[in-house]
Design a protein around this motif. Structure first.
Motif, PDB file in Angstrom:
ATOM      1  N   VAL A  19       0.866  -1.183   0.000  1.00  0.00           N
ATOM      2  CA  VAL A  19       0.000   0.000   0.000  1.00  0.00           C
ATOM      3  C   VAL A  19       0.899   1.229   0.000  1.00  0.00           C
ATOM      4  O   VAL A  19       1.769   1.376   0.863  1.00  0.00           O
ATOM      5  CB  VAL A  19      -0.934   0.020   1.227  1.00  0.00           C
ATOM      6  CG1 VAL A  19      -1.722   1.326   1.269  1.00  0.00           C
ATOM      7  CG2 VAL A  19      -1.885  -1.170   1.184  1.00  0.00           C
ATOM      8  N   ALA A  36      -4.884  -1.141  -7.633  1.00  0.00           N
ATOM      9  CA  ALA A  36      -6.040  -0.270  -7.372  1.00  0.00           C
ATOM     10  C   ALA A  36      -5.548   1.143  -7.121  1.00  0.00           C
ATOM     11  O   ALA A  36      -4.446   1.360  -6.615  1.00  0.00           O
ATOM     12  CB  ALA A  36      -6.848  -0.776  -6.183  1.00  0.00           C
ATOM     13  N   ILE A  83      -9.252   2.319   0.839  1.00  0.00           N
ATOM     14  CA  ILE A  83      -8.057   1.467   0.948  1.00  0.00           C
ATOM     15  C   ILE A  83      -8.398   0.157   1.644  1.00  0.00           C
ATOM     16  O   ILE A  83      -7.968  -0.924   1.221  1.00  0.00           O
ATOM     17  CB  ILE A  83      -6.945   2.223   1.702  1.00  0.00           C
ATOM     18  CG1 ILE A  83      -6.472   3.431   0.893  1.00  0.00           C
ATOM     19  CG2 ILE A  83      -5.776   1.293   2.002  1.00  0.00           C
ATOM     20  CD1 ILE A  83      -5.481   4.304   1.632  1.00  0.00           C
ATOM     21  N   ALA A 106     -10.260  -2.074  -0.741  1.00  0.00           N
ATOM     22  CA  ALA A 106      -9.396  -2.610  -1.793  1.00  0.00           C
ATOM     23  C   ALA A 106      -8.450  -3.675  -1.256  1.00  0.00           C
ATOM     24  O   ALA A 106      -8.250  -4.721  -1.886  1.00  0.00           O
ATOM     25  CB  ALA A 106      -8.611  -1.473  -2.452  1.00  0.00           C
ATOM     26  N   ILE A 107      -7.876  -3.443  -0.087  1.00  0.00           N
ATOM     27  CA  ILE A 107      -6.892  -4.380   0.441  1.00  0.00           C
ATOM     28  C   ILE A 107      -7.556  -5.674   0.896  1.00  0.00           C
ATOM     29  O   ILE A 107      -6.921  -6.737   0.921  1.00  0.00           O
ATOM     30  CB  ILE A 107      -6.106  -3.724   1.597  1.00  0.00           C
ATOM     31  CG1 ILE A 107      -4.712  -4.345   1.707  1.00  0.00           C
ATOM     32  CG2 ILE A 107      -6.836  -3.830   2.911  1.00  0.00           C
ATOM     33  CD1 ILE A 107      -3.789  -4.017   0.579  1.00  0.00           C
ATOM     34  N   VAL A 144      -6.384  -7.632  -4.401  1.00  0.00           N
ATOM     35  CA  VAL A 144      -5.577  -6.566  -4.982  1.00  0.00           C
ATOM     36  C   VAL A 144      -4.202  -6.629  -4.346  1.00  0.00           C
ATOM     37  O   VAL A 144      -4.075  -6.696  -3.120  1.00  0.00           O
ATOM     38  CB  VAL A 144      -6.226  -5.191  -4.755  1.00  0.00           C
ATOM     39  CG1 VAL A 144      -5.296  -4.083  -5.218  1.00  0.00           C
ATOM     40  CG2 VAL A 144      -7.553  -5.101  -5.482  1.00  0.00           C
ATOM     41  N   VAL A 192      -1.934  -1.101  -3.943  1.00  0.00           N
ATOM     42  CA  VAL A 192      -2.902  -0.016  -3.792  1.00  0.00           C
ATOM     43  C   VAL A 192      -2.136   1.295  -3.718  1.00  0.00           C
ATOM     44  O   VAL A 192      -1.201   1.439  -2.915  1.00  0.00           O
ATOM     45  CB  VAL A 192      -3.765  -0.197  -2.530  1.00  0.00           C
ATOM     46  CG1 VAL A 192      -4.725   0.982  -2.370  1.00  0.00           C
ATOM     47  CG2 VAL A 192      -4.543  -1.504  -2.594  1.00  0.00           C
TER      48      VAL A 192
END
Length: 819
Positions: free
Chosen positions: A216, A628, A659, A662-663, A677, A680
């Motif tokens: 991330v 993402a 976030i 997405a994670i 994903v 990110v």
């Protein structure tokens, strides 16, 4: 080995290290050695005996010590009843010598039992096996219980050490020797190393990278290194004073004041933008609002953004930190790597076009505008100027440069730029020439007595490569140097030539019409030799820019080797102007087929999401990596267009929530499905907003989001394009605290073995924007006004100011950790 003098004190306790260890192991601790002097007693077992004992002895200490210390005294050693009543009881273990490691209070107590002073295994406040012994059974029970707890604790510690040893990490290597600043491109290379096919970084130590499952990356504009070293205050002047008035009145003002009476100044991190190495995040050296960062990250890194500069290190542009992070260089193919290692290969590597998506573009899109022509020292054709004032200013400049008719210059017959337009009905469908007549010109020059380059040969070819004009030219001045190795011209070639420059100009004026486009490489040099101006020009020196920017240009030979895989200008016979003209034409045709980005920095670059998409996720059944983008507005219109997942937001809170979605694989992709994903990228913008750095909105919907955010944050709103009042003092501290809290929320939402990278991008960009706008205004006015009537002046002072502003704006910070 411990020694003592024989006969010095017969009753002195034996406190040697060897004696203590030997006693605990129930061995004979005294070995008298009669040396030659006969004056010393050696307190230890023999060396051979100790070695054998150390190899073989491995029993658990607790049970042995407990069994030894739980032995009761013999009945015949018990004192009389009268003695018990009349005096303090003797210690139960008379055989133990004086314990030199016990306190004075213990020496007279019944509980004083020799114990291993080097043991670190304790239960509560007591060492294992050295507690009070009420009875033999009680001591044994406590020993077994303590032994069980000790084994569990040992196993737990062993398990924790094994996990810690094998847990992935990204840390600063103290053995690393940094030769330059860490850049945003280095952060990107780290990401590609963790998730794709990138090379191992040399500036950090990565352990167990295969176990790092996700990455991330969070962009936080507005964070600056000055917040950490104290140069930027996060408190108001009233809040800084930590000494009350009644206490400060007692502080002495004379030279005899004690140091502890002076108001304490908190220490700050010792780090500057000039440092290459990171600084430890110590909570006691951080402002209160930044202390939570020390709970997540161990270091703060000074990071530099990417900028463009000229040869003398004068910066004039800063690259976007978003584009720098999300656009990666394409790795070389195996063929290119082998070719580079080959000793037989000369020149640049051929350009790899396997990844490139062609974008057919008409040649009219590549015509140099007036700014390009002025920056590349062209004599601008009068058709570019419309008003009497601009025509007068341009004429005056050409007169000062000796580029008017009196100096032998001619202009092609084009009254206005509109004369070159071709009706759509006359344009063939799909034609890249757009109905225009395209000619490529190349000239060969020699050096005259006054060191000026004079025309000696001119060649003109059409779009099909057919020769339209190819003639030698006799200069009007004597030639000092024929430059044969470059021009290919010899004295014998010009001996019988009668063609002069006016003859060539006349022929060119008959060939070139308002619909003609003239091509060339560094075309300004050819037109200066021809003393000719034309409004519609295409210069391959501009279409294929040098990586270091102007005034540098790549040679025609280099471009042909790289993009055409063709060798020109070989041997010592000099250049062939027809060959050079056709090579230039081939480069322009390739540019029209490939698109505007071909031949620029974009040629060897691609989206990081596209590169990740070629990497297989481990243990996934050949599934490819995905990425993402979580950002304000609609990320799909810009940098998020290549990402599989794009989440639009209206606040930093939405970004944090996006976030997490997405994670966890709960965010929908472009097809409406959800899935894991791997990478990110997200951005927090509220700190940037309250600091007045966000003023570059390009769409109406993003401007609405920006105004709504200003209102929500109780910050003075402004219209698009107007500066926002910058927060300072307590207001800035509150904004930083909110941003740090959002960073912490992101960190807490991450699963284990996730790499977390936070970077600020660049520093304050406002001065750069102001100077760049000033430069653009100058360029526009310079086309239409005389120097004395310009509202702004762009001199070397402004050039230096822009360079300094760009260098300061490159400064940023970064934090790296694996949760």
């Amino acid at each position: 080995m411990t020694k003592r003098k024989r006969g010095s004190d017969a009753s002195a306790p034996d406190v040697g290290l060897g004696a203590t260890l030997a006693y605990l192991r129930e061995e004979d601790a005294k070995d008298t050695s009669n040396n030659d002097a006969g004056a010393w007693t050696v307190v230890s077992a023999s060396k051979r005996k100790r070695r054998g004992r150390d190899r073989a002895y491995r029993p658990p200490r607790e049970s042995k010590v407990d069994a030894t210390f739980s032995t009761e005294a013999a009945p015949d050693e018990e004192p009389d009843q009268d003695d018990k009543e009349a005096s303090t009881p003797e210690p139960a273990h008379q055989g133990f010598p004086h314990n030199p490691f016990s306190t004075s209070a213990e020496q007279g107590s019944d509980s004083t039992i020799p114990r291993n002073p080097f043991s670190t295994r304790e239960t509560g406040d007591k060492r294992v096996g050295n507690g009070e012994h009420d009875s033999e059974n009680g001591a044994r029970d406590r020993g077994h219980q303590s032994n069980g707890h000790s084994k569990q604790e040992k196993a737990q510690r062993k398990h924790e050490r094994r996990i810690e040893k094998n847990y992935p990490s990204i840390s600063h290597s103290h053995n690393a020797r940094l030769q330059s600043h860490v850049k945003i491109t280095d952060l990107q290379s780290l990401i590609l190393y963790l998730l794709a096919d990138g090379n191992a970084p040399q500036w950090v130590a990565v352990k167990q990278r295969a176990d790092i499952r996700q990455v991330v990356t969070l962009l936080v504009p507005g964070l600056e290194l000055g917040m950490f070293n104290g140069k930027i205050s996060l408190q108001s002047s009233e809040s800084k004073s930590s000494t009350p008035e009644d206490e400060s009145s007692h502080i002495k003002a004379d030279d005899e004041a004690k140091p502890d009476e002076v108001e304490h100044q908190p220490k700050k991190l010792r780090i500057t933008p000039d440092d290459f190495y990171p600084a430890n995040l110590k909570p006691d050296r951080l402002p209160d609002v930044l202390k939570p960062l020390a709970d997540m990250f161990s270091h703060v890194w000074p990071v530099m953004g990417i900028g463009e500069h000229r040869g003398n290190r004068q910066y004039y542009r800063i690259h976007s930190p978003i584009h720098t992070m999300l656009t990666s260089q394409i790795p070389k193919t195996q063929e290119q790597r082998e070719m580079k290692k080959s000793s037989s290969h000369r020149g640049p590597l051929p350009q790899n076009a396997k990844h490139w998506e062609n974008k057919r573009t008409p040649i009219t899109d590549y015509i140099a505008n007036i700014i390009d022509q002025q920056e590349n020292e062209y004599a601008v054709h009068p058709a570019w100027f419309t008003s009497p004032e601009t025509i007068e200013a341009a004429t005056q400049r050409r007169k000062e440069a000796h580029q008017i008719a009196e100096d032998g210059w001619v202009d092609t017959i084009v009254t206005a730029l509109e004369d070159g337009e071709v009706p759509d009905a006359e344009i063939e469908s799909g034609s890249v020439t757009a109905g225009r007549d395209v000619y490529t010109v190349d000239c060969e020059m020699c050096k005259a007595d006054n060191d000026e380059l004079v025309l000696t040969r001119v060649s003109l070819v059409d779009w099909d490569g057919k020769v339209v004009l190819d003639k030698l030219v006799k200069p009007d001045v004597p030639i000092k140097d024929y430059l044969t190795q470059y021009s290919g011209i010899t004295p014998a070639m010009l001996q019988d030539v009668t063609t002069r420059l006016p003859d060539i100009q006349k022929e060119l004026l008959e060939i070139l019409s308002p619909r003609s486009i003239l091509l060339g490489h560094s075309l300004n040099s050819d037109l200066n030799a021809l003393k000719l101006t034309h409004p519609f020009l295409v210069d391959t020196g501009i279409l294929y820019p040098h990586p270091r920017g102007p005034p540098y240009k790549q040679s025609l030979k280099f471009l042909c080797q790289k993009y055409l895989s063709k060798e020109i200008q070989k041997g010592v016979q000099g250049h062939d102007s027809i060959e050079d003209a056709r090579a230039c034409l081939a480069l322009v045709k390739q540019k029209c087929e490939r698109g505007p980005g071909w031949g620029t920095s974009e040629t060897n670059a691609e989206s990081i999401f596209k590169r990740l998409g070629r990497s297989v996720r481990p243990k996934s059944g050949n599934a490819f990596r995905t990425g993402a983008v979580v950002d304000w507005g609609d990320p799909t219109r810009g940098h998020g267009g290549q990402a599989q997942v794009a989440v639009g937001c209206k606040s930093d809170k939405d970004v944090v929530d996006g976030i997490e979605l997405a994670i966890k694989g709960q965010a929908e992709n472009k097809e409406g499905a959800t899935g894991k994903v791997d990478f990110v990228w997200a951005r927090l913008r509220e700190l940037e907003l309250v600091r007045g750095w966000w003023d570059d909105t390009k769409t109406a919907d993003v401007e609405q989001i920006r105004q709504a955010a200003l209102k929500r944050l109780d910050h003075p709103a402004s219209q698009a394009g107007e500066e926002v009042e910058e927060a300072s003092g307590d207001a800035l501290g509150e904004a930083v605290a909110r941003t740090v809290a959002d960073i912490r929320r992101v960190y807490e939402s991450l699963p284990p073995c996730t790499a977390f990278i936070v970077y600020s991008g660049t520093g304050d960009p406002r001065e750069v924007r102001r100077l760049q706008n000033m430069r653009q205004l100058y360029q526009r006015e310079y086309q239409t006004k005389n120097w004395d009537n310009l509202s702004v002046k762009w001199t070397d002072t402004e050039v230096q100011a822009l360079s300094r502003a760009c260098q300061q704006a490159r400064e940023g910070v970064a934090f790296i950790v694996v949760k």
